[in-house]
Design an enzyme around this catalytic site. Structure first.
Site, PDB file in Angstrom:
ATOM      1  N   ASP A 204     -47.233 -71.672  43.174  1.00  0.00           N
ATOM      2  CA  ASP A 204     -46.962 -72.307  41.874  1.00  0.00           C
ATOM      3  C   ASP A 204     -48.013 -73.354  41.511  1.00  0.00           C
ATOM      4  OD1 ASP A 204     -44.684 -70.764  42.047  1.00  0.00           O
ATOM      5  OD2 ASP A 204     -43.377 -72.413  42.624  1.00  0.00           O
TER       6      ASP A 204
ATOM      7  N   GLU B 169     -40.729 -65.365  34.318  1.00  0.00           N
ATOM      8  CA  GLU B 169     -40.706 -66.776  34.710  1.00  0.00           C
ATOM      9  C   GLU B 169     -42.100 -67.383  34.569  1.00  0.00           C
ATOM     10  OE1 GLU B 169     -39.312 -66.826  38.771  1.00  0.00           O
ATOM     11  OE2 GLU B 169     -41.216 -66.102  39.586  1.00  0.00           O
TER      12      GLU B 169
END
Length: 333
Positions: free
Chosen positions: A48, A224
């Site tokens: 991430d 996402e």
């Protein structure tokens, strides 16, 4: 540089593997040499990634190994990222600290001259994950932050991967990944209007849900990690699709067509992924974008190898633009 812990994720039956099976794949992959060219790896074990440029400096926002602290590093060039000092900025002393088990996917954004951090909190109670905001109390991105609380959305549902989309007229919108209802069958992308960087001013509107086969590898189905990419008045949302635990995790693209940003018809989804696996690099996704000395880069994570679960590396790749003004990411390096 820290090494992230295994991903606990929400308490759900993932498919085609269970969480325990994915964590076992992750453990095995970390013990084996990675596949793919390692030249473009910024962090050998990470996920991430969020990198932002400001005043000839780069900032990397992440979490510690236990996912209990938000960390910010400052450095001058991408090759320095792995060795840059990570400074803990939260939890801090400004404002309350809610109960949580893990912090997920923090993003450091500069809005109207102030630093903000957006992140989700996981508290081991499935379905209760929500998004929160910090505001810096000084011009220093590595300084102290005030906890501004939860981003209150009228339709209050599971929510992660929040990011701010500033429109050319100055209006701020918030984009994130969430559930339509109260069960984990699909993660969709939502948008809402903001009245300031820590307040939602409208209800949410769904602008993307998994619909193509390349968005539905693994279950529950996943959209996402939405990120705004703006250039020359063109606005794109680049998002991750399919299960993050699969080789087929990839990036899709929404293009803003003009008009009301809260109207789903104002967004066009590309029918094919814009960044996907190769013969040696698997599961490329959850990207951020940064421009360094006029060159645009995509910073993303990819699996260490095929069937690596959540064992991932952070990579960088320069990219260009198509004649129509849309990004041309090419293939992962």
């Amino acid at each position: 540089m820290h090494t992230p812990n295994d991903h606990i994720y929400q308490e759900a039956q993932l498919a085609p593997m269970t969480v325990d099976e994915i964590n076992e794949l992750t453990r095995r992959a970390r013990a084996l040499p990675p596949s793919g060219d390692q030249t473009h790896v910024l962090v050998p074990d990470g996920e991430d990634p969020w990198v932002i440029a400001h005043e000839d400096q780069l900032y990397y926002c992440t979490v510690d190994r236990r996912k209990r602290e938000i960390l910010v590093a400052r450095f001058s060039s991408l090759p320095e990222m792995a060795m840059a000092e990570l400074v803990s900025v939260w939890p801090g002393t400004e404002g309350p600290t809610p109960d949580f088990v893990e912090i997920w996917a923090p993003e450091l954004q500069l809005i109207d001259g102030n630093w903000y951090i957006y992140f989700a909190l996981y508290n081991a109670r499935n379905g209760e994950e929500r998004l929160y905001t910090l505001q810096a109390t000084s011009p220093d991105a590595q300084g102290s932050y005030e906890f501004k609380g939860k981003l209150e959305i009228p339709t209050d549902r599971w929510a992660i991967d929040g990011s701010v989309l500033p429109m050319p007229d100055g209006q701020l919108y918030f984009i994130w990944s969430g559930w339509e209802g109260f069960t984990n069958t699909s993660q969709n992308l939502y948008i809402a209007r903001m009245s300031n960087p820590y307040t939602i001013a409208s209800d949410r509107v769904c602008i993307s849900r998994p619909e193509h086969p390349w968005e539905k590898q693994g279950y529950p189905y996943v959209n996402e990690g939405p990120q705004a990419l703006v250039r020359n008045g063109r606005i794109f949302i680049i998002y991750s699709a399919s299960g993050s635990w699969t080789d087929d995790y990839c990036l899709g693209q929404l293009t803003y067509l003009g008009g009301d940003a809260l109207n789903p018809a104002s967004w066009r989804k590309e029918p094919q992924p814009v960044f996907s696996k190769t013969d040696t690099i698997f599961g490329p996704g959850h990207a951020s974008f940064v421009q360094i000395k006029g060159q645009d880069y995509i910073i993303y994570h990819a699996a260490r190898s095929s069937q690596a679960g959540w064992a991932r590396q952070i990579r960088a790749k320069p990219f260009t633009w198509h004649e129509d003004g849309s990004p041309d990411f090419g293939e992962p390096l």
